[in-house]
Design an enzyme around this catalytic site. Structure first.
Site, PDB file in Angstrom:
ATOM      1  N   GLY A  98       0.833  -1.198   0.000  1.00 28.33           N
ATOM      2  CA  GLY A  98       0.000   0.000   0.000  1.00 28.33           C
ATOM      3  C   GLY A  98       0.867   1.247   0.000  1.00 28.33           C
ATOM      4  O   GLY A  98       0.513   2.255   0.622  1.00 28.33           O
ATOM      5  N   ASN A 102       1.735  -2.576   5.430  1.00 29.40           N
ATOM      6  CA  ASN A 102       0.935  -1.369   5.647  1.00 29.40           C
ATOM      7  C   ASN A 102      -0.458  -1.462   5.048  1.00 29.40           C
ATOM      8  O   ASN A 102      -1.381  -0.806   5.526  1.00 29.40           O
ATOM      9  CB  ASN A 102       1.673  -0.170   5.054  1.00 29.40           C
ATOM     10  CG  ASN A 102       0.802   1.066   4.969  1.00 29.40           C
ATOM     11  OD1 ASN A 102       0.506   1.714   5.974  1.00 29.40           O
ATOM     12  ND2 ASN A 102       0.357   1.388   3.762  1.00 29.40           N
ATOM     13  N   SER A 111      -4.015  -0.960  14.069  1.00 30.13           N
ATOM     14  CA  SER A 111      -4.884   0.194  14.309  1.00 30.13           C
ATOM     15  C   SER A 111      -5.311   0.187  15.772  1.00 30.13           C
ATOM     16  O   SER A 111      -5.411  -0.885  16.388  1.00 30.13           O
ATOM     17  CB  SER A 111      -6.133   0.125  13.423  1.00 30.13           C
ATOM     18  OG  SER A 111      -7.113   1.067  13.834  1.00 30.13           O
ATOM     19  N   TYR A 130     -13.122  -4.918  10.275  1.00 29.95           N
ATOM     20  CA  TYR A 130     -11.782  -4.313  10.238  1.00 29.95           C
ATOM     21  C   TYR A 130     -11.145  -4.351  11.621  1.00 29.95           C
ATOM     22  O   TYR A 130      -9.982  -4.746  11.773  1.00 29.95           O
ATOM     23  CB  TYR A 130     -11.905  -2.877   9.738  1.00 29.95           C
ATOM     24  CG  TYR A 130     -10.648  -2.047   9.851  1.00 29.95           C
ATOM     25  CD1 TYR A 130      -9.646  -2.128   8.888  1.00 29.95           C
ATOM     26  CD2 TYR A 130     -10.464  -1.157  10.911  1.00 29.95           C
ATOM     27  CE1 TYR A 130      -8.493  -1.358   8.979  1.00 29.95           C
ATOM     28  CE2 TYR A 130      -9.323  -0.382  11.016  1.00 29.95           C
ATOM     29  CZ  TYR A 130      -8.342  -0.482  10.048  1.00 29.95           C
ATOM     30  OH  TYR A 130      -7.201   0.277  10.147  1.00 29.95           O
ATOM     31  N   ALA A 131     -11.894  -3.947  12.628  1.00 30.58           N
ATOM     32  CA  ALA A 131     -11.370  -3.924  13.987  1.00 30.58           C
ATOM     33  C   ALA A 131     -11.008  -5.332  14.460  1.00 30.58           C
ATOM     34  O   ALA A 131      -9.972  -5.542  15.100  1.00 30.58           O
ATOM     35  CB  ALA A 131     -12.395  -3.296  14.934  1.00 30.58           C
ATOM     36  N   ALA A 132     -11.859  -6.299  14.138  1.00 30.82           N
ATOM     37  CA  ALA A 132     -11.584  -7.676  14.540  1.00 30.82           C
ATOM     38  C   ALA A 132     -10.337  -8.215  13.842  1.00 30.82           C
ATOM     39  O   ALA A 132      -9.509  -8.905  14.453  1.00 30.82           O
ATOM     40  CB  ALA A 132     -12.788  -8.563  14.225  1.00 30.82           C
ATOM     41  N   ALA A 133     -10.176  -7.893  12.558  1.00 30.65           N
ATOM     42  CA  ALA A 133      -9.003  -8.353  11.808  1.00 30.65           C
ATOM     43  C   ALA A 133      -7.724  -7.727  12.351  1.00 30.65           C
ATOM     44  O   ALA A 133      -6.688  -8.395  12.460  1.00 30.65           O
ATOM     45  CB  ALA A 133      -9.172  -8.021  10.325  1.00 30.65           C
ATOM     46  N   LYS A 134      -7.775  -6.448  12.709  1.00 33.50           N
ATOM     47  CA  LYS A 134      -6.590  -5.788  13.253  1.00 33.50           C
ATOM     48  C   LYS A 134      -6.243  -6.333  14.639  1.00 33.50           C
ATOM     49  O   LYS A 134      -5.060  -6.449  14.992  1.00 33.50           O
ATOM     50  CB  LYS A 134      -6.806  -4.280  13.317  1.00 33.50           C
ATOM     51  CG  LYS A 134      -6.844  -3.595  11.949  1.00 33.50           C
ATOM     52  CD  LYS A 134      -5.544  -3.757  11.191  1.00 33.50           C
ATOM     53  CE  LYS A 134      -5.515  -2.886   9.934  1.00 33.50           C
ATOM     54  NZ  LYS A 134      -4.275  -3.080   9.152  1.00 33.50           N
ATOM     55  N   ILE A 154      -5.484   9.057  11.031  1.00 29.63           N
ATOM     56  CA  ILE A 154      -4.432   9.693  10.250  1.00 29.63           C
ATOM     57  C   ILE A 154      -5.079  10.562   9.183  1.00 29.63           C
ATOM     58  O   ILE A 154      -5.967  10.103   8.451  1.00 29.63           O
ATOM     59  CB  ILE A 154      -3.519   8.654   9.584  1.00 29.63           C
ATOM     60  CG1 ILE A 154      -2.982   7.669  10.618  1.00 29.63           C
ATOM     61  CG2 ILE A 154      -2.369   9.343   8.846  1.00 29.63           C
ATOM     62  CD1 ILE A 154      -2.214   6.512  10.004  1.00 29.63           C
TER      63      ILE A 154
END
Length: 286
Positions: A42, A110, A164, A178-182, A211
């Site tokens: 990324g 990233n 994150s 997303y939160a669970a994956a991070k 960000i």
């Protein structure tokens, strides 16, 4: 201009204030990473581009990968077009890097993001969950698996996982997968460090808060347009949803890149297995 007015004037801007950033950019990092080969996923825009630029400044040979070609092509970084959310995309990147450069010394995982709909658990399909897991967890896992044998063989290497603060502070109504994956990525990163640090490979996690990238700025503009408010009000709404940012603004991509630049450098040679949070004080616990 005093510090308070400086923060206010730059709070919702994607531009870097010269006075603020000079403390970072004036340092001479040339040759600190000379001879090192680094991959930034990324790496064509936003935080990834800032990280790639920071590693280039330190003298590394930098490879960047993304699905689309860079908005501003550069002769300094070697670009590989690939969709890392798919196993074949990861395989292609690993093979091309090793074929062309022979090894990899620094891996910055990233790439990440969320495209799932808001509305909580009830609106999320299996496909939504699968997409987030592939992008934010399994892509780094596959890249690590591809490059770690070489790092272990040479007895040296650094892997950074960009996670994150949502791993600890999830927004259930908008980015639950997303939160669970991070969160899984943070746990995996720690476990991996325990396995490979004795073999000379350092593994670290960097968990940013909000960000202010160009995409974040565009998001603020869309929120402002749909709500009939100002960009400043939209940004304040995002900060309120996070429980507030004591520092008063989002991070600049260059600030996250500077942390990464330090962590991959010889100056951080004893650091491994640790998560570094860069969130302006957002997470309310120690």
């Amino acid at each position: 201009m005093n510090r308070k007015s400086l923060l206010v004037s730059n709070r919702h801007s994607t531009e870097i204030c010269p006075k603020q950033i000079s403390r970072i950019m004036d340092f001479n990092f040339e040759n600190e990473l000379k001879g090192k080969i680094a991959l930034v996923t990324g790496g064509t825009k936003g935080t990834g581009k800032a990280i790639a630029d920071r590693l280039l400044k330190a003298g590394a040979k930098v490879i960047i990968t993304a699905r689309n070609t860079p908005e501003e092509p550069s002769d300094d970084a070697y670009f590989i077009a690939s969709d890392l959310s798919k196993p074949e995309g990861t395989k292609n990147v690993v093979e091309e890097v090793l074929d062309k450069f022979g090894r990899l010394d620094i891996l910055i995982n990233n790439m990440g993001g969320s495209e799932t709909p808001g509305g909580g658990f009830a609106v999320l399909s299996d496909e939504d969950w699968e997409s987030s897991l592939q992008t934010n967890l399994l892509a780094p896992v596959r890249l690590d698996r591809g490059f770690l044998p070489g790092m272990v063989s040479q007895g040296d290497g650094v892997i950074i996982h960009i996670a994150s603060i949502q791993a600890k502070l999830p927004l259930y109504d908008s980015t639950l997968p997303y939160a669970a994956a991070k969160a899984a990525l943070v746990n995996y990163s720690k476990s991996l460090s325990n396995e490979v640090s004795p073999k000379g490979v350092r593994v670290l996690t960097v968990s940013p808060g909000w960000i202010m990238t160009s995409s974040s700025s565009r998001m603020m503009e869309r929120i402002a347009e749909s709500s009939g408010g100002s960009v400043e009000q939209a940004a304040r709404g995002v900060m309120d949803a996070l429980g507030g940012i004591p520092f008063g603004r989002a991070a600049w991509p260059q600030e996250v890149a500077e942390l990464v630049g330090f962590l991959v450098s010889p100056r951080a040679a004893y650091l491994t297995g640790t998560e570094y949070v860069i969130d302006g004080g957002t997470i309310p616990t120690v």
